[in-house]
Design a protein around this motif. Structure first.
Motif, short mmCIF file in Angstrom:
data_model
loop_
_atom_site.label_atom_id
_atom_site.label_comp_id
_atom_site.label_asym_id
_atom_site.label_seq_id
_atom_site.Cartn_x
_atom_site.Cartn_y
_atom_site.Cartn_z
N ILE A 46 0.84 -1.20 0.00
CA ILE A 46 0.00 0.00 0.00
C ILE A 46 0.87 1.24 0.00
CG2 ILE A 46 -1.76 1.25 1.32
CD1 ILE A 46 -2.49 -1.55 2.53
N GLU A 47 0.52 2.20 -0.86
CA GLU A 47 1.23 3.47 -0.90
C GLU A 47 0.87 4.23 0.37
OE1 GLU A 47 2.85 7.13 -1.58
OE2 GLU A 47 0.68 6.99 -1.50
N ALA A 94 -0.86 -0.54 -4.25
CA ALA A 94 -0.01 -0.44 -5.43
C ALA A 94 0.05 -1.78 -6.16
CB ALA A 94 1.39 0.01 -5.04
N TYR A 95 0.28 -2.84 -5.44
CA TYR A 95 0.37 -4.15 -6.06
C TYR A 95 0.14 -5.25 -5.03
CZ TYR A 95 5.22 -4.07 -4.36
OH TYR A 95 6.34 -3.98 -3.59
N ALA A 96 -0.10 -6.44 -5.55
CA ALA A 96 -0.25 -7.63 -4.72
C ALA A 96 0.94 -8.53 -4.97
CB ALA A 96 -1.54 -8.36 -5.07
N VAL A 97 1.56 -8.99 -3.91
CA VAL A 97 2.62 -9.98 -4.04
C VAL A 97 1.91 -11.33 -4.11
CG1 VAL A 97 4.62 -11.03 -2.94
CG2 VAL A 97 4.27 -8.55 -2.79
N THR A 98 2.16 -12.05 -5.20
CA THR A 98 1.47 -13.30 -5.47
C THR A 98 2.45 -14.46 -5.35
OG1 THR A 98 0.03 -12.15 -6.99
CG2 THR A 98 0.06 -14.52 -7.14
N ILE A 138 2.10 -8.18 -8.80
CA ILE A 138 1.14 -7.86 -9.86
C ILE A 138 0.54 -6.51 -9.52
CG2 ILE A 138 -1.04 -8.47 -10.96
CD1 ILE A 138 -0.51 -11.37 -10.30
N PRO A 139 0.60 -5.55 -10.44
CA PRO A 139 -0.07 -4.27 -10.17
C PRO A 139 -1.54 -4.52 -9.82
CG PRO A 139 1.30 -4.09 -12.12
CD PRO A 139 1.25 -5.56 -11.76
N TRP A 140 -2.02 -3.87 -8.77
CA TRP A 140 -3.36 -4.10 -8.26
C TRP A 140 -4.44 -3.91 -9.33
CZ3 TRP A 140 -5.32 -6.84 -4.68
CH2 TRP A 140 -6.62 -6.62 -4.23
N HIS A 169 14.13 -0.45 -1.38
CA HIS A 169 13.16 0.48 -1.94
C HIS A 169 11.77 -0.11 -2.13
CE1 HIS A 169 16.34 3.31 -2.51
NE2 HIS A 169 17.04 2.38 -3.12
N LEU A 170 11.63 -1.43 -1.94
CA LEU A 170 10.34 -2.12 -2.06
C LEU A 170 9.55 -1.61 -3.25
CD1 LEU A 170 8.80 -4.39 -0.67
CD2 LEU A 170 7.56 -2.68 0.60
#
Length: 121
Positions: free
Chosen positions: A41-42, A49-53, A68-70, A103-104
């Motif tokens: 989450i920003e 921002a994205y989901a780690v899958t 993956i971009p949300w 920097h994640l």
């Protein structure tokens, strides 16, 4: 899914993050390609921002994680999981970033991931 459950999902459009974690991710053909491990989450906007899958590696010898971009994930009531047009091969070839990265996925790393998924899907 029962009609009561469907109505419940539609009447409550919000979900807690711990209920998203572990939810299946399906490709365009409805085949499960992984599960959501965590959301990123920003901080300022609060937007995801994205989901780690996470998905199994070849021959099930372990698991890999890819971001993956949300906006490429869409909840599918019928599947009770997230649907994407990203294929398993595209996911496997996507840039990889570790949770330990300083920097994640900020700056250039985020740009690389965005550019990768901006191609034809």
């Amino acid at each position: 899914m029962t009609e009561t459950h469907s109505a419940s999902v539609l009447s409550h459009p919000l979900i807690e993050s711990d209920r998203v974690e572990g939810t299946a991710v399906y490709d365009a053909n409805g085949r499960q390609i992984g599960t959501i491990k965590r959301l990123v989450i920003e901080k300022v906007s609060g937007n995801i921002a994205y989901a780690v899958t996470s998905f199994s590696t070849f021959l099930g010898t372990g698991s890999e994680t890819h971001a993956i971009p949300w906006n490429y994930l869409h909840y599918d009531l019928k599947l009770q999981g997230y649907h994407t047009n990203i294929t398993e091969d595209q996911l496997r070839n996507a840039p990889e970033f570790s949770r330990r990265d300083d920097h994640l996925l900020s700056g250039r790393d985020w740009e690389l991931l965005s550019e990768y998924y901006a191609g034809p899907l």
